[in-house]
Motif scaffolding. Sequence first.
Motif, PDB file in Angstrom:
ATOM      1  N   UNK A  12       0.946  -1.313   0.142  1.00  0.00           N
ATOM      2  CA  UNK A  12      -0.082   0.010   0.087  1.00  0.00           C
ATOM      3  C   UNK A  12       0.892   1.176  -0.054  1.00  0.00           C
ATOM      4  N   UNK A  16       1.190   3.855  -2.789  1.00  0.00           N
ATOM      5  CA  UNK A  16       0.865   5.269  -2.731  1.00  0.00           C
ATOM      6  C   UNK A  16       1.713   6.362  -2.999  1.00  0.00           C
TER       7      UNK A  16
ATOM      8  N   UNK B  32      -6.603   2.160   7.040  1.00  0.00           N
ATOM      9  CA  UNK B  32      -5.661   2.992   6.127  1.00  0.00           C
ATOM     10  C   UNK B  32      -6.244   3.443   4.827  1.00  0.00           C
ATOM     11  N   UNK B  33      -6.245   4.721   4.358  1.00  0.00           N
ATOM     12  CA  UNK B  33      -6.633   4.781   2.880  1.00  0.00           C
ATOM     13  C   UNK B  33      -5.714   5.998   2.258  1.00  0.00           C
ATOM     14  N   UNK B  34      -5.913   5.635   1.105  1.00  0.00           N
ATOM     15  CA  UNK B  34      -5.086   6.739   0.213  1.00  0.00           C
ATOM     16  C   UNK B  34      -6.192   7.328  -0.984  1.00  0.00           C
ATOM     17  N   UNK B  80      -3.121  10.766   2.582  1.00  0.00           N
ATOM     18  CA  UNK B  80      -3.251   9.728   3.142  1.00  0.00           C
ATOM     19  C   UNK B  80      -3.966   9.765   4.511  1.00  0.00           C
ATOM     20  N   UNK B 198      -9.347   4.502  -1.584  1.00  0.00           N
ATOM     21  CA  UNK B 198      -9.227   3.088  -1.606  1.00  0.00           C
ATOM     22  C   UNK B 198      -8.229   2.808  -0.357  1.00  0.00           C
ATOM     23  N   UNK B 199      -8.246   1.460  -0.025  1.00  0.00           N
ATOM     24  CA  UNK B 199      -7.365   1.172   1.212  1.00  0.00           C
ATOM     25  C   UNK B 199      -7.655  -0.138   1.665  1.00  0.00           C
TER      26      UNK B 199
END
Lengths: 280, 213
Positions: A12, A16, B32-34, B80, B198-199
Amino acid sequence: MKRALLSISILFCIFSLSSCVIIDEGDSVKRKTEAAKIIFDNVEDNISAMVDLCDMAVKLSRWIDAPESGKGALEDLWFPDYKLRYEGDKWIFRDMSYYFTTGGKSLDSLNSEWIVGYGTAQRIRIKCTGKETWSVKCSGSLFTCNYHLSDANIILTGRCPLLSGSGILFDYDVSGSGSFITNASQSYNYPEYDSNPDNTLTISYNIAQKVRFVTTPDPESYYSNYDYPRYREFRASEGEMDIEVLDESTETIHAEMISYTPYGVVKYLTFKGYREVWTY
Amino acid sequence: MNRRFLLILAVNLLCVSSLFGQSGKREVDTRFGYGIYPLTFDLFNDNFWGCAWHDGYPSVKEDYHNALEFAGDRVSSGCFSFGRYYKVLRWMDLGASISYAGTYQTIYNSANPGLTRRDDYHSLFFTPTIRFSWFNREYVRMYSSVGFGLGMMFSSEDKDKNEAGPSIQLTGFGISVGKRLYGFSEVQSVGTLGFITFGCGYRFNVATFSKKR
Protein backbone atom coordinates in the motif's frame (compact mmCIF):
# COMPACT_ATOMS: atom_id res chain seq x y z
CA MET A 1 -1.92 -12.86 9.80
CA LYS A 2 0.73 -10.41 10.97
CA ARG A 3 2.86 -11.12 7.89
CA ALA A 4 -0.16 -10.61 5.69
CA LEU A 5 -0.94 -7.29 7.36
CA LEU A 6 2.67 -6.18 7.08
CA SER A 7 2.89 -7.15 3.39
CA ILE A 8 -0.33 -5.38 2.57
CA SER A 9 0.83 -2.26 4.40
CA ILE A 10 4.16 -2.22 2.58
CA LEU A 11 2.51 -2.72 -0.82
CA PHE A 12 0.00 0.00 0.00
CA CYS A 13 2.77 2.46 0.93
CA ILE A 14 4.81 1.68 -2.18
CA PHE A 15 1.83 2.18 -4.43
CA SER A 16 0.66 5.33 -2.69
CA LEU A 17 4.04 7.02 -2.55
CA SER A 18 4.62 6.43 -6.26
CA SER A 19 1.24 7.80 -7.25
CA CYS A 20 1.83 11.53 -7.06
CA VAL A 21 -0.47 13.33 -9.44
CA ILE A 22 0.31 16.49 -11.38
CA ILE A 23 -2.51 18.89 -10.54
CA ASP A 24 -1.11 21.96 -12.29
CA GLU A 25 1.34 22.01 -15.17
CA GLY A 26 4.31 24.25 -14.69
CA ASP A 27 5.46 27.17 -16.80
CA SER A 28 7.55 26.84 -19.91
CA VAL A 29 11.23 27.55 -19.35
CA LYS A 30 11.92 31.26 -19.57
CA ARG A 31 14.91 32.93 -21.19
CA LYS A 32 17.54 34.26 -18.82
CA THR A 33 17.02 37.86 -19.94
CA GLU A 34 13.25 37.77 -20.23
CA ALA A 35 12.85 40.08 -17.24
CA ALA A 36 15.30 42.50 -18.88
CA LYS A 37 13.21 42.51 -22.06
CA ILE A 38 10.15 43.62 -20.09
CA ILE A 39 12.07 46.52 -18.55
CA PHE A 40 13.68 47.48 -21.87
CA ASP A 41 10.29 47.57 -23.60
CA ASN A 42 8.98 49.97 -20.97
CA VAL A 43 12.04 52.22 -21.31
CA GLU A 44 11.70 52.22 -25.10
CA ASP A 45 8.00 53.12 -24.81
CA ASN A 46 8.81 55.92 -22.40
CA ILE A 47 11.46 57.50 -24.63
CA SER A 48 9.37 56.85 -27.74
CA ALA A 49 6.48 58.84 -26.26
CA MET A 50 8.74 61.89 -25.85
CA VAL A 51 10.28 61.48 -29.31
CA ASP A 52 6.79 61.25 -30.78
CA LEU A 53 5.65 64.44 -29.05
CA CYS A 54 8.78 66.28 -30.15
CA ASP A 55 8.23 65.03 -33.71
CA MET A 56 4.64 66.25 -33.61
CA ALA A 57 5.81 69.64 -32.31
CA VAL A 58 8.45 70.01 -35.05
CA LYS A 59 5.92 69.12 -37.74
CA LEU A 60 3.42 71.59 -36.26
CA SER A 61 6.10 74.29 -36.22
CA ARG A 62 6.96 73.69 -39.88
CA TRP A 63 3.31 73.60 -40.80
CA ILE A 64 2.82 76.98 -39.09
CA ASP A 65 5.85 78.35 -40.95
CA ALA A 66 4.69 76.95 -44.33
CA PRO A 67 3.01 79.23 -46.91
CA GLU A 68 -0.79 79.10 -46.96
CA SER A 69 -0.83 77.37 -50.33
CA GLY A 70 1.14 74.43 -48.95
CA LYS A 71 -0.56 74.04 -45.58
CA GLY A 72 -3.33 71.78 -46.86
CA ALA A 73 -0.94 69.21 -48.34
CA LEU A 74 1.25 69.21 -45.23
CA GLU A 75 -1.76 68.82 -42.99
CA ASP A 76 -2.90 65.80 -45.01
CA LEU A 77 0.63 64.39 -44.93
CA TRP A 78 1.56 64.90 -41.28
CA PHE A 79 -1.75 65.11 -39.44
CA PRO A 80 -4.14 62.94 -41.45
CA ASP A 81 -6.23 61.97 -38.41
CA TYR A 82 -6.39 65.28 -36.56
CA LYS A 83 -7.98 68.65 -37.05
CA LEU A 84 -5.82 71.57 -35.99
CA ARG A 85 -7.35 74.21 -33.78
CA TYR A 86 -5.84 77.39 -32.34
CA GLU A 87 -7.51 78.24 -29.02
CA GLY A 88 -6.26 81.07 -26.82
CA ASP A 89 -2.50 80.74 -27.07
CA LYS A 90 -2.47 76.97 -27.68
CA TRP A 91 -2.55 74.69 -30.67
CA ILE A 92 -4.77 71.70 -30.15
CA PHE A 93 -5.19 68.57 -32.20
CA ARG A 94 -8.80 67.51 -31.99
CA ASP A 95 -9.10 64.03 -30.44
CA MET A 96 -5.60 64.25 -28.98
CA SER A 97 -4.85 64.72 -25.33
CA TYR A 98 -1.92 67.13 -25.74
CA TYR A 99 -1.78 70.85 -26.50
CA PHE A 100 1.15 72.92 -27.73
CA THR A 101 2.08 76.38 -26.44
CA THR A 102 4.46 78.03 -28.93
CA GLY A 103 5.30 81.42 -27.45
CA GLY A 104 4.90 82.75 -30.97
CA LYS A 105 8.23 81.32 -32.13
CA SER A 106 9.24 78.63 -34.58
CA LEU A 107 10.74 75.51 -33.05
CA ASP A 108 13.56 75.78 -35.58
CA SER A 109 14.69 79.10 -34.08
CA LEU A 110 17.63 78.75 -31.73
CA ASN A 111 16.61 78.90 -28.05
CA SER A 112 12.90 78.93 -28.83
CA GLU A 113 10.93 76.84 -26.37
CA TRP A 114 7.56 75.17 -26.67
CA ILE A 115 5.54 73.60 -23.90
CA VAL A 116 3.54 70.49 -24.61
CA GLY A 117 0.85 70.08 -22.02
CA TYR A 118 -1.49 67.34 -20.96
CA GLY A 119 -4.26 68.08 -18.53
CA THR A 120 -3.43 70.75 -15.99
CA ALA A 121 -0.07 69.64 -14.68
CA GLN A 122 1.75 67.36 -17.07
CA ARG A 123 4.25 69.33 -19.12
CA ILE A 124 7.10 68.66 -21.48
CA ARG A 125 9.48 71.44 -22.53
CA ILE A 126 10.98 71.28 -25.99
CA LYS A 127 13.76 73.73 -26.75
CA CYS A 128 15.73 74.27 -29.94
CA THR A 129 19.43 73.96 -29.09
CA GLY A 130 20.88 73.80 -32.59
CA LYS A 131 20.18 72.97 -36.22
CA GLU A 132 17.52 70.23 -36.12
CA THR A 133 18.43 69.58 -32.48
CA TRP A 134 16.06 69.87 -29.56
CA SER A 135 16.22 69.24 -25.85
CA VAL A 136 13.25 67.61 -24.21
CA LYS A 137 12.74 67.95 -20.48
CA CYS A 138 9.95 66.78 -18.24
CA SER A 139 9.38 66.30 -14.54
CA GLY A 140 6.57 64.26 -13.03
CA SER A 141 4.88 63.78 -16.39
CA LEU A 142 2.46 61.03 -17.36
CA PHE A 143 2.27 59.76 -20.91
CA THR A 144 -0.97 58.24 -22.07
CA CYS A 145 0.80 55.19 -23.51
CA ASN A 146 1.53 53.69 -20.10
CA TYR A 147 0.87 56.23 -17.30
CA HIS A 148 4.36 55.89 -15.82
CA LEU A 149 5.41 58.94 -13.78
CA SER A 150 8.39 60.25 -15.75
CA ASP A 151 11.36 62.58 -15.47
CA ALA A 152 13.68 63.12 -18.42
CA ASN A 153 16.43 65.34 -19.82
CA ILE A 154 17.26 64.19 -23.35
CA ILE A 155 18.60 65.66 -26.57
CA LEU A 156 17.03 64.78 -29.93
CA THR A 157 18.77 65.36 -33.26
CA GLY A 158 16.78 64.92 -36.47
CA ARG A 159 18.24 62.48 -39.03
CA CYS A 160 17.25 61.32 -42.49
CA PRO A 161 14.63 58.61 -41.99
CA LEU A 162 15.54 54.98 -42.51
CA LEU A 163 12.24 53.98 -44.05
CA SER A 164 10.77 55.83 -46.98
CA GLY A 165 7.22 56.90 -46.48
CA SER A 166 5.40 60.12 -46.88
CA GLY A 167 4.40 61.39 -43.49
CA ILE A 168 7.81 60.69 -41.98
CA LEU A 169 9.91 63.80 -41.30
CA PHE A 170 12.86 62.60 -39.23
CA ASP A 171 14.36 59.71 -37.39
CA TYR A 172 16.03 60.93 -34.20
CA ASP A 173 19.31 60.35 -32.40
CA VAL A 174 18.59 60.44 -28.70
CA SER A 175 21.05 60.98 -25.85
CA GLY A 176 20.64 61.89 -22.21
CA SER A 177 18.98 60.27 -19.23
CA GLY A 178 15.71 59.89 -17.46
CA SER A 179 13.75 57.85 -14.99
CA PHE A 180 10.18 56.82 -14.31
CA ILE A 181 8.05 55.09 -11.70
CA THR A 182 5.90 52.41 -13.24
CA ASN A 183 2.14 52.41 -12.88
CA ALA A 184 1.00 50.08 -10.08
CA SER A 185 -1.99 48.85 -12.00
CA GLN A 186 -2.89 48.52 -15.62
CA SER A 187 -6.57 47.91 -15.32
CA TYR A 188 -8.96 47.58 -18.18
CA ASN A 189 -11.37 49.89 -16.42
CA TYR A 190 -9.09 52.19 -14.48
CA PRO A 191 -6.04 53.12 -16.57
CA GLU A 192 -5.17 56.18 -14.52
CA TYR A 193 -1.98 56.41 -12.54
CA ASP A 194 -1.86 54.23 -9.45
CA SER A 195 1.01 55.03 -7.13
CA ASN A 196 0.81 52.06 -4.78
CA PRO A 197 4.49 51.76 -3.84
CA ASP A 198 4.21 48.04 -3.15
CA ASN A 199 3.53 47.42 -6.81
CA THR A 200 5.78 49.92 -8.60
CA LEU A 201 9.33 49.86 -9.92
CA THR A 202 11.68 52.78 -10.30
CA ILE A 203 13.54 52.52 -13.60
CA SER A 204 16.29 54.85 -14.77
CA TYR A 205 18.15 54.90 -18.07
CA ASN A 206 21.24 56.60 -19.42
CA ILE A 207 22.27 57.01 -23.05
CA ALA A 208 25.90 58.07 -22.95
CA GLN A 209 26.40 58.47 -26.70
CA LYS A 210 23.29 58.13 -28.85
CA VAL A 211 20.50 55.73 -29.70
CA ARG A 212 18.82 56.03 -33.09
CA PHE A 213 15.02 55.99 -32.89
CA VAL A 214 13.51 55.17 -36.29
CA THR A 215 9.98 55.61 -37.53
CA THR A 216 8.46 52.20 -38.10
CA PRO A 217 5.01 51.09 -39.15
CA ASP A 218 2.92 50.29 -36.12
CA PRO A 219 2.47 46.51 -36.46
CA GLU A 220 -0.87 46.63 -34.67
CA SER A 221 -2.29 49.39 -36.82
CA TYR A 222 -5.20 48.51 -39.03
CA TYR A 223 -3.94 51.15 -41.40
CA SER A 224 -0.39 49.90 -41.84
CA ASN A 225 -1.26 48.52 -45.25
CA TYR A 226 -1.55 52.03 -46.62
CA ASP A 227 1.30 53.35 -48.75
CA TYR A 228 2.67 55.22 -45.80
CA PRO A 229 2.52 54.45 -42.10
CA ARG A 230 -0.41 56.48 -40.82
CA TYR A 231 0.13 55.27 -37.31
CA ARG A 232 3.82 55.14 -36.67
CA GLU A 233 5.92 54.43 -33.66
CA PHE A 234 9.53 55.14 -32.90
CA ARG A 235 11.72 52.13 -32.13
CA ALA A 236 15.27 52.08 -30.83
CA SER A 237 17.25 50.58 -33.70
CA GLU A 238 20.95 51.37 -33.10
CA GLY A 239 23.07 52.32 -30.12
CA GLU A 240 23.52 51.37 -26.51
CA MET A 241 21.88 52.32 -23.26
CA ASP A 242 22.23 51.39 -19.60
CA ILE A 243 19.17 50.76 -17.49
CA GLU A 244 18.83 50.40 -13.75
CA VAL A 245 15.86 48.77 -12.02
CA LEU A 246 15.22 49.58 -8.38
CA ASP A 247 13.27 46.77 -6.74
CA GLU A 248 14.09 44.88 -3.53
CA SER A 249 17.58 44.95 -5.01
CA THR A 250 19.04 47.05 -7.80
CA GLU A 251 19.58 45.29 -11.11
CA THR A 252 21.34 46.66 -14.18
CA ILE A 253 20.59 45.96 -17.82
CA HIS A 254 22.77 46.81 -20.79
CA ALA A 255 20.98 47.07 -24.11
CA GLU A 256 22.77 47.05 -27.46
CA MET A 257 20.58 47.73 -30.48
CA ILE A 258 22.24 46.48 -33.65
CA SER A 259 19.92 47.13 -36.58
CA TYR A 260 16.33 47.38 -37.77
CA THR A 261 15.23 44.47 -40.00
CA PRO A 262 11.86 43.52 -41.52
CA TYR A 263 11.58 40.99 -38.66
CA GLY A 264 12.18 43.59 -35.99
CA VAL A 265 15.09 45.21 -34.25
CA VAL A 266 18.05 42.96 -33.49
CA LYS A 267 19.27 43.72 -30.00
CA TYR A 268 21.41 42.21 -27.24
CA LEU A 269 20.29 42.42 -23.65
CA THR A 270 22.73 41.74 -20.83
CA PHE A 271 21.19 40.91 -17.47
CA LYS A 272 22.75 39.25 -14.42
CA GLY A 273 25.82 38.34 -16.42
CA TYR A 274 23.91 36.75 -19.30
CA ARG A 275 23.83 38.26 -22.80
CA GLU A 276 21.10 37.12 -25.17
CA VAL A 277 19.92 38.24 -28.57
CA TRP A 278 16.33 39.32 -29.14
CA THR A 279 14.69 40.14 -32.44
CA TYR A 280 11.23 41.62 -32.43
CA MET B 1 -8.54 31.31 15.49
CA ASN B 2 -7.17 28.99 18.20
CA ARG B 3 -10.37 29.33 20.23
CA ARG B 4 -12.50 28.49 17.23
CA PHE B 5 -10.29 25.50 16.49
CA LEU B 6 -10.66 24.17 20.04
CA LEU B 7 -14.40 24.78 20.10
CA ILE B 8 -15.03 22.88 16.85
CA LEU B 9 -12.77 20.06 18.05
CA ALA B 10 -14.65 19.81 21.36
CA VAL B 11 -18.04 19.73 19.64
CA ASN B 12 -16.85 17.02 17.26
CA LEU B 13 -15.51 14.85 20.06
CA LEU B 14 -18.70 15.26 22.08
CA CYS B 15 -20.80 14.23 19.11
CA VAL B 16 -18.66 11.18 18.54
CA SER B 17 -18.75 10.04 22.16
CA SER B 18 -22.38 10.87 22.83
CA LEU B 19 -23.68 7.67 21.27
CA PHE B 20 -21.53 5.42 23.40
CA GLY B 21 -22.68 3.98 26.64
CA GLN B 22 -24.47 0.78 25.73
CA SER B 23 -23.20 -2.50 27.07
CA GLY B 24 -22.06 -5.52 25.06
CA LYS B 25 -19.58 -5.88 22.24
CA ARG B 26 -18.98 -3.29 19.61
CA GLU B 27 -17.32 -3.66 16.26
CA VAL B 28 -14.34 -1.40 15.71
CA ASP B 29 -13.11 -0.69 12.25
CA THR B 30 -9.59 0.62 11.67
CA ARG B 31 -8.50 1.52 8.22
CA PHE B 32 -5.69 3.05 6.19
CA GLY B 33 -6.69 4.85 3.04
CA TYR B 34 -5.29 6.76 0.10
CA GLY B 35 -7.29 9.32 -1.83
CA ILE B 36 -6.69 10.91 -5.22
CA TYR B 37 -7.33 14.64 -5.87
CA PRO B 38 -8.10 15.78 -2.33
CA LEU B 39 -9.53 19.27 -2.02
CA THR B 40 -7.04 21.36 -0.10
CA PHE B 41 -7.03 25.05 0.79
CA ASP B 42 -4.18 26.00 -1.56
CA LEU B 43 -6.40 25.17 -4.54
CA PHE B 44 -8.51 28.19 -3.62
CA ASN B 45 -5.71 30.75 -3.42
CA ASP B 46 -5.58 33.66 -5.88
CA ASN B 47 -4.03 31.24 -8.35
CA PHE B 48 -7.38 29.43 -8.62
CA TRP B 49 -7.02 26.20 -10.55
CA GLY B 50 -3.91 27.57 -12.27
CA CYS B 51 -5.55 30.78 -13.49
CA ALA B 52 -4.49 34.10 -12.00
CA TRP B 53 -7.36 36.52 -11.58
CA HIS B 54 -6.54 40.06 -12.68
CA ASP B 55 -8.58 43.12 -13.34
CA GLY B 56 -6.92 43.82 -16.67
CA TYR B 57 -3.19 43.50 -17.31
CA PRO B 58 -0.66 42.67 -14.62
CA SER B 59 1.51 45.60 -13.55
CA VAL B 60 5.04 46.05 -14.84
CA LYS B 61 6.38 44.93 -11.47
CA GLU B 62 4.27 41.75 -11.57
CA ASP B 63 5.40 41.03 -15.14
CA TYR B 64 9.02 41.62 -14.12
CA HIS B 65 8.81 39.32 -11.09
CA ASN B 66 7.00 36.65 -13.09
CA ALA B 67 9.81 36.73 -15.65
CA LEU B 68 12.50 36.26 -12.97
CA GLU B 69 11.19 32.81 -12.10
CA PHE B 70 9.21 29.99 -13.59
CA ALA B 71 7.39 27.20 -11.84
CA GLY B 72 7.66 23.47 -12.29
CA ASP B 73 4.68 21.15 -12.17
CA ARG B 74 2.64 21.21 -8.99
CA VAL B 75 2.36 17.67 -7.73
CA SER B 76 -0.12 16.32 -5.22
CA SER B 77 0.81 13.50 -2.87
CA GLY B 78 -2.80 12.48 -2.66
CA CYS B 79 -4.34 12.03 0.77
CA PHE B 80 -3.08 9.51 3.30
CA SER B 81 -5.64 8.80 5.98
CA PHE B 82 -6.03 6.77 9.11
CA GLY B 83 -9.55 6.22 10.42
CA ARG B 84 -11.23 4.49 13.29
CA TYR B 85 -14.95 3.79 13.32
CA TYR B 86 -17.34 2.29 15.83
CA LYS B 87 -20.48 0.47 14.79
CA VAL B 88 -23.15 2.06 16.96
CA LEU B 89 -26.09 0.63 15.04
CA ARG B 90 -26.31 -2.11 12.44
CA TRP B 91 -26.54 0.52 9.72
CA MET B 92 -24.49 3.31 11.22
CA ASP B 93 -20.85 3.78 12.10
CA LEU B 94 -19.34 6.74 13.87
CA GLY B 95 -15.73 7.59 13.77
CA ALA B 96 -13.07 9.97 12.61
CA SER B 97 -10.09 10.07 10.37
CA ILE B 98 -6.81 11.92 10.46
CA SER B 99 -5.34 12.65 7.07
CA TYR B 100 -2.41 14.32 5.38
CA ALA B 101 -2.30 15.81 1.91
CA GLY B 102 0.59 17.68 0.37
CA THR B 103 1.18 19.66 -2.80
CA TYR B 104 4.72 20.33 -3.95
CA GLN B 105 6.20 22.69 -6.50
CA THR B 106 9.72 23.75 -7.41
CA ILE B 107 10.27 27.37 -8.47
CA TYR B 108 13.27 27.91 -10.75
CA ASN B 109 15.27 31.11 -11.19
CA SER B 110 15.19 32.15 -14.87
CA ALA B 111 18.74 33.50 -14.87
CA ASN B 112 20.10 30.55 -12.90
CA PRO B 113 17.92 27.42 -13.26
CA GLY B 114 20.10 25.60 -10.74
CA LEU B 115 18.86 28.02 -8.09
CA THR B 116 15.50 26.79 -6.85
CA ARG B 117 13.09 27.30 -4.04
CA ARG B 118 10.17 25.26 -2.86
CA ASP B 119 6.51 26.19 -2.72
CA ASP B 120 5.00 23.33 -0.75
CA TYR B 121 1.77 23.08 1.17
CA HIS B 122 1.14 20.48 3.88
CA SER B 123 -2.41 19.92 5.03
CA LEU B 124 -3.64 18.03 8.07
CA PHE B 125 -7.30 17.22 8.53
CA PHE B 126 -9.34 15.80 11.36
CA THR B 127 -12.69 14.62 10.02
CA PRO B 128 -15.33 13.03 12.25
CA THR B 129 -17.60 10.98 10.02
CA ILE B 130 -20.98 9.28 10.05
CA ARG B 131 -21.23 6.24 7.81
CA PHE B 132 -24.53 4.78 6.68
CA SER B 133 -24.34 1.14 5.65
CA TRP B 134 -27.25 0.43 3.37
CA PHE B 135 -26.02 -3.01 2.34
CA ASN B 136 -24.67 -5.26 5.07
CA ARG B 137 -23.50 -8.78 4.45
CA GLU B 138 -20.85 -10.86 6.10
CA TYR B 139 -18.19 -10.17 3.46
CA VAL B 140 -19.56 -7.23 1.51
CA ARG B 141 -20.79 -3.90 2.75
CA MET B 142 -21.87 -0.83 0.83
CA TYR B 143 -22.23 2.56 2.41
CA SER B 144 -22.32 6.31 2.08
CA SER B 145 -20.80 8.76 4.49
CA VAL B 146 -20.67 12.37 5.57
CA GLY B 147 -17.75 13.93 7.37
CA PHE B 148 -17.18 17.39 8.73
CA GLY B 149 -14.21 18.55 10.72
CA LEU B 150 -11.26 20.85 10.78
CA GLY B 151 -8.03 21.23 8.89
CA MET B 152 -4.82 23.21 8.88
CA MET B 153 -2.57 24.00 5.97
CA PHE B 154 1.08 24.98 6.35
CA SER B 155 3.13 26.69 3.67
CA SER B 156 6.83 25.92 3.39
CA GLU B 157 7.56 29.36 2.01
CA ASP B 158 5.43 31.97 3.70
CA LYS B 159 3.87 31.69 7.14
CA ASP B 160 1.23 34.24 6.12
CA LYS B 161 -0.17 31.61 3.77
CA ASN B 162 -0.91 29.20 6.63
CA GLU B 163 -4.62 28.62 6.89
CA ALA B 164 -7.20 26.84 9.02
CA GLY B 165 -10.60 25.86 7.78
CA PRO B 166 -13.25 23.19 7.53
CA SER B 167 -12.63 19.65 6.44
CA ILE B 168 -15.51 18.14 4.51
CA GLN B 169 -15.83 14.72 2.96
CA LEU B 170 -18.94 13.47 1.23
CA THR B 171 -18.98 9.93 -0.11
CA GLY B 172 -21.73 8.75 -2.39
CA PHE B 173 -20.73 5.16 -2.74
CA GLY B 174 -18.29 3.05 -0.76
CA ILE B 175 -17.75 -0.67 -0.75
CA SER B 176 -15.72 -2.90 1.52
CA VAL B 177 -14.92 -6.54 0.80
CA GLY B 178 -13.74 -8.84 3.54
CA LYS B 179 -14.92 -10.00 6.92
CA ARG B 180 -12.18 -9.02 9.32
CA LEU B 181 -9.34 -7.99 7.04
CA TYR B 182 -10.90 -6.06 4.21
CA GLY B 183 -10.21 -3.79 1.29
CA PHE B 184 -12.35 -0.82 0.49
CA SER B 185 -12.93 1.77 -2.17
CA GLU B 186 -15.00 4.93 -2.22
CA VAL B 187 -16.15 6.75 -5.34
CA GLN B 188 -18.55 9.59 -6.08
CA SER B 189 -16.67 11.42 -3.37
CA VAL B 190 -15.73 15.01 -2.91
CA GLY B 191 -13.74 16.54 -0.12
CA THR B 192 -10.47 16.67 1.68
CA LEU B 193 -9.93 12.91 1.50
CA GLY B 194 -10.14 12.81 -2.29
CA PHE B 195 -12.42 12.11 -5.21
CA ILE B 196 -11.59 8.42 -5.15
CA THR B 197 -10.20 6.64 -2.11
CA PHE B 198 -9.14 3.10 -1.49
CA GLY B 199 -7.32 1.17 1.15
CA CYS B 200 -7.52 -1.62 3.63
CA GLY B 201 -8.62 -2.11 7.16
CA TYR B 202 -9.31 -4.52 9.96
CA ARG B 203 -12.41 -5.09 12.03
CA PHE B 204 -12.48 -6.45 15.54
CA ASN B 205 -14.88 -6.52 18.45
CA VAL B 206 -14.31 -4.82 21.73
CA ALA B 207 -16.22 -5.12 24.93
CA THR B 208 -18.00 -1.94 25.86
CA PHE B 209 -18.53 -0.36 29.27
CA SER B 210 -21.66 -1.62 31.03
CA LYS B 211 -23.37 0.19 33.91
CA LYS B 212 -23.80 -1.61 37.22
CA ARG B 213 -27.38 -2.30 37.95
